[in-house]
Write an enzyme that holds these catalytic residues in place. Sequence first.
Site, PDB file in Angstrom:
ATOM      1  N   GLY A 133     105.749  44.217  61.057  1.00 12.67           N
ATOM      2  CA  GLY A 133     105.746  43.387  59.847  1.00 12.67           C
ATOM      3  C   GLY A 133     106.274  44.142  58.636  1.00 12.67           C
TER       4      GLY A 133
ATOM      5  N   ARG B 178     109.446  42.831  66.360  1.00 17.98           N
ATOM      6  CA  ARG B 178     108.204  43.288  66.989  1.00 17.98           C
ATOM      7  C   ARG B 178     108.370  43.667  68.467  1.00 17.98           C
ATOM      8  NH1 ARG B 178     103.902  43.151  63.824  1.00 17.98           N
ATOM      9  NH2 ARG B 178     103.748  41.643  62.119  1.00 17.98           N
TER      10      ARG B 178
ATOM     11  N   ASP C 236     100.959  50.973  66.826  1.00 16.84           N
ATOM     12  CA  ASP C 236     101.596  50.738  68.134  1.00 16.84           C
ATOM     13  C   ASP C 236     103.009  51.315  68.174  1.00 16.84           C
ATOM     14  OD1 ASP C 236      99.457  49.505  69.217  1.00 16.84           O
ATOM     15  OD2 ASP C 236     100.195  47.463  68.951  1.00 16.84           O
TER      16      ASP C 236
ATOM     17  N   LYS D 266     103.702  53.003  58.564  1.00 13.31           N
ATOM     18  CA  LYS D 266     103.925  51.776  57.785  1.00 13.31           C
ATOM     19  C   LYS D 266     102.902  50.719  58.170  1.00 13.31           C
ATOM     20  CE  LYS D 266     105.041  48.487  59.583  1.00 13.31           C
ATOM     21  NZ  LYS D 266     105.330  47.349  60.429  1.00 13.31           N
ATOM     22  N   THR D 267     102.341  50.022  57.284  1.00 15.98           N
ATOM     23  CA  THR D 267     101.658  48.738  57.460  1.00 15.98           C
ATOM     24  C   THR D 267     100.852  48.421  56.210  1.00 15.98           C
ATOM     25  OG1 THR D 267     100.086  47.376  58.664  1.00 15.98           O
ATOM     26  CG2 THR D 267      99.667  49.721  58.789  1.00 15.98           C
ATOM     27  N   ILE D 268     100.959  47.169  55.766  1.00 16.36           N
ATOM     28  CA  ILE D 268     100.175  46.778  54.592  1.00 16.36           C
ATOM     29  C   ILE D 268      98.682  46.807  54.933  1.00 16.36           C
ATOM     30  CG2 ILE D 268     101.970  45.248  53.671  1.00 16.36           C
ATOM     31  CD1 ILE D 268      99.811  42.958  54.497  1.00 16.36           C
ATOM     32  N   ASP D 269      98.361  46.731  56.245  1.00 23.69           N
ATOM     33  CA  ASP D 269      96.956  46.592  56.651  1.00 23.69           C
ATOM     34  C   ASP D 269      96.111  47.824  56.303  1.00 23.69           C
ATOM     35  OD1 ASP D 269      97.963  44.288  57.709  1.00 23.69           O
ATOM     36  OD2 ASP D 269      97.901  44.951  59.786  1.00 23.69           O
TER      37      ASP D 269
ATOM     38  N   TYR E  84      86.180  24.792  40.287  1.00 21.11           N
ATOM     39  CA  TYR E  84      86.558  25.043  41.686  1.00 21.11           C
ATOM     40  C   TYR E  84      85.976  26.347  42.218  1.00 21.11           C
ATOM     41  CZ  TYR E  84      90.323  21.593  41.138  1.00 21.11           C
ATOM     42  OH  TYR E  84      91.050  20.461  40.915  1.00 21.11           O
TER      43      TYR E  84
ATOM     44  N   MET F  78      95.296  38.668  54.155  1.00 23.29           N
ATOM     45  CA  MET F  78      96.006  39.255  55.293  1.00 23.29           C
ATOM     46  C   MET F  78      95.475  40.663  55.561  1.00 23.29           C
ATOM     47  SD  MET F  78     100.100  39.360  55.774  1.00 23.29           S
ATOM     48  CE  MET F  78     100.680  38.012  56.761  1.00 23.29           C
TER      49      MET F  78
ATOM     50  N   GLU G  20      91.272  38.223  57.129  1.00 29.01           N
ATOM     51  CA  GLU G  20      91.766  37.382  58.222  1.00 29.01           C
ATOM     52  C   GLU G  20      91.145  37.753  59.574  1.00 29.01           C
ATOM     53  OE1 GLU G  20      96.041  37.422  58.726  1.00 29.01           O
ATOM     54  OE2 GLU G  20      96.094  39.483  59.385  1.00 29.01           O
TER      55      GLU G  20
ATOM     56  N   TYR H 177     102.000  36.770  53.112  1.00 27.90           N
ATOM     57  CA  TYR H 177     103.397  37.213  53.183  1.00 27.90           C
ATOM     58  C   TYR H 177     103.958  37.636  51.825  1.00 27.90           C
ATOM     59  CZ  TYR H 177     102.854  35.430  57.837  1.00 27.90           C
ATOM     60  OH  TYR H 177     102.389  35.247  59.113  1.00 27.90           O
TER      61      TYR H 177
HETATM   62  P1  FBP Z   1     102.187  45.263  60.975  1.00 32.54           P
HETATM   63  O1  FBP Z   1     100.896  45.615  61.613  1.00 32.54           O
HETATM   64  O2  FBP Z   1     103.298  45.157  61.925  1.00 32.54           O
HETATM   65  O3  FBP Z   1     102.512  46.142  59.809  1.00 32.54           O
HETATM   66  O4  FBP Z   1     102.049  43.779  60.348  1.00 32.54           O
HETATM   67  C1  FBP Z   1     101.039  43.474  59.470  1.00 32.54           C
HETATM   68  C2  FBP Z   1     100.849  41.989  59.269  1.00 32.54           C
HETATM   69  O5  FBP Z   1     101.355  41.618  57.995  1.00 32.54           O
HETATM   70  C3  FBP Z   1      99.383  41.595  59.405  1.00 32.54           C
HETATM   71  O6  FBP Z   1      98.653  41.836  58.230  1.00 32.54           O
HETATM   72  C4  FBP Z   1      99.490  40.148  59.793  1.00 32.54           C
HETATM   73  O7  FBP Z   1      98.358  39.711  60.520  1.00 32.54           O
HETATM   74  C5  FBP Z   1     100.706  40.121  60.661  1.00 32.54           C
HETATM   75  O8  FBP Z   1     101.520  41.212  60.245  1.00 32.54           O
HETATM   76  C6  FBP Z   1     101.482  38.846  60.576  1.00 32.54           C
HETATM   77  O9  FBP Z   1     102.479  38.875  61.535  1.00 32.54           O
HETATM   78  P2  FBP Z   1     103.782  37.983  61.502  1.00 32.54           P
HETATM   79  O10 FBP Z   1     104.701  38.586  60.491  1.00 32.54           O
HETATM   80  O11 FBP Z   1     104.317  38.135  62.878  1.00 32.54           O
HETATM   81  O12 FBP Z   1     103.369  36.603  61.143  1.00 32.54           O
END
Ligand code: FBP
Length: 551
Positions: free
Chosen positions: A75, A139, A170, A196-199, A237, A244, A305, A419
């Site tokens: 991602g 991916r 991975d 790399k990963t925003i997570d 509200y 994410m 999520e 996103y």
């Molecule tokens: P990576 O682990 O590949 O960095 O992706 C992170 C992520 O943005 C997650 O936070 C999210 O659940 C997933 O990708 C969404 O995947 P996709 O882009 O395939 O919808």
Amino acid sequence: MENLANQRKNYKPTLPNTLKDLQSITLEKGEHPSHVDSNVAELIPNTKSQPFMHITEKKSDVSNALKIGVVLSGGQAAGGHNVITGIYDAIKKINPNSELIGFLNGPSGIINSEYKELTSDFIDLYRNQGGFDMIGAGRTKIETLEQFENSAKTVTKLNLDGIVIIGGDDSNTNAALLAEYFEKENIKTKVVGVPKTIDGDLKNEHIEVSFGFDTATKTYSDIIGNIARDALSAGKYYFFIKMMGRSASHVTLECALQTHPNYTIIAEEVAANKKTLQSIADEMCDMIIKRAEKGKNHGVILIPEGTIEFIPEFKALISELNDLLSTSKHAEKIANTENREERINLVTQQLSKESAQCYQTLPYEIKLQMIMDRDPHGNVQVSKIETERLFIELVKSQLKEKSSKYKGKFSAQPLFCGYEGRSCLPSNFDSQYCYSLGHVAALLINSGVTGYMASVQNLTLPVKDWTVAGIPISAMMTMEKRKGKLKPVIEKALVDLNGKPFQKFVESRESWKFNDEYIYPGPIQFFGPESITDLTSITLDCEKSHSVSKC
Ligand code: FBP
């Protein structure tokens, strides 16, 4: 027309002092890791005992031209383009005749030999820009023997000295396995990974943070702050915001620390306390009832999520659904049943009593999402389930049941922060971190080592004081059961409930529930005092602090 994105192309990321003069430094082998998992070592006999790599002074001035390939895997995460510009600038400083090849659309570009040469004019268009569109991402994983063989053919044909794999846990595990394969087959190409990963779940004692986390959490916190102010202004509200971040709740926790919402789920805590869906909804309702007594009918609730994966009854349901919908003898019949009600009934009949009960309590739309949206392996796509709507429905129905106690007016808005945080202009932190990571990756390949991850450390210090190292990926790997089989993996870091970021959150969350102590961080800043433009995340700051009170 001049705009911010164009202006950013001229931004010059600062480099740590150690990386300023690449002509006079090199990376050299240092001490060995204290431990490498013996089962992992068996799988990678040629690359198992690698030492850490540290900067030292270079003995000779001569450096050969390098030819390096780069790939973006998984991602999007802000800063990816700066890793590439960092590699490019570094190899040109090492030797102006060096070349950089970009593999197109992720690892499949290596397997299928799809690539383009990255020239300086082209690269310049992407300096400090978001997204992965310079070469695209994907991916696909390089896993099968055929994929390894095809990758070997590509790198041999291109005569690559090295390949840099920019990816998450991975992809970096795959980088280590590819490095081993190339060594075994006597292929000269070295393999280096970049975290790399925003997570934010690729971190450990050697990797302080994955790139993209900083920009994503700042972007989401801006949105959450704006929403909180809107909630407070209109007073009508409750915003249920799904965040994410896959299984781990790092993104949610960081955004909570930045914005102080009224209620935040941390999935790892849900698992530790074995909370049920109903008990979480109960806690939300208690808060909503008490706030209504104070005349407050608004609020902000954050939901990672990954939440439902951590709720024991859901975990069992998801696992049963995965089997039922992919491998069981009923799978085909279920897939061919077009009528949605009938499909739901068919699935319910095949579940165990406990899972059927759990499934039946779900709103119709969620029931459908759990059996319609499946990944290519037939598994439930947990990240696609609209947990924010699920909780709204649960809270609505519980408030009805509690109508004797609840005198407020409940109106809810679902929202998803996802996103929009992955491809935005990288913060100064991610721009500079990634530019340095690119330099380290180039230096590792220039040193002739393989199976390493680039690491930049001391990230809460001013950039000039950041330090760099090469970490053997094998030192981060362990064996884990995935889909019933033992596999080598880099362990995903979950939120540590004893860690300082979570403790800081626990200290304040009761107060955030009832007193609206929202913070409105505003958008990422690129101009102004460094104390604002170069701010790191609160998580990183806390993890590096000596005590919770200091962060
Ligand atoms: P990576 O682990 O590949 O960095 O992706 C992170 C992520 O943005 C997650 O936070 C999210 O659940 C997933 O990708 C969404 O995947 P996709 O882009 O395939 O919808």
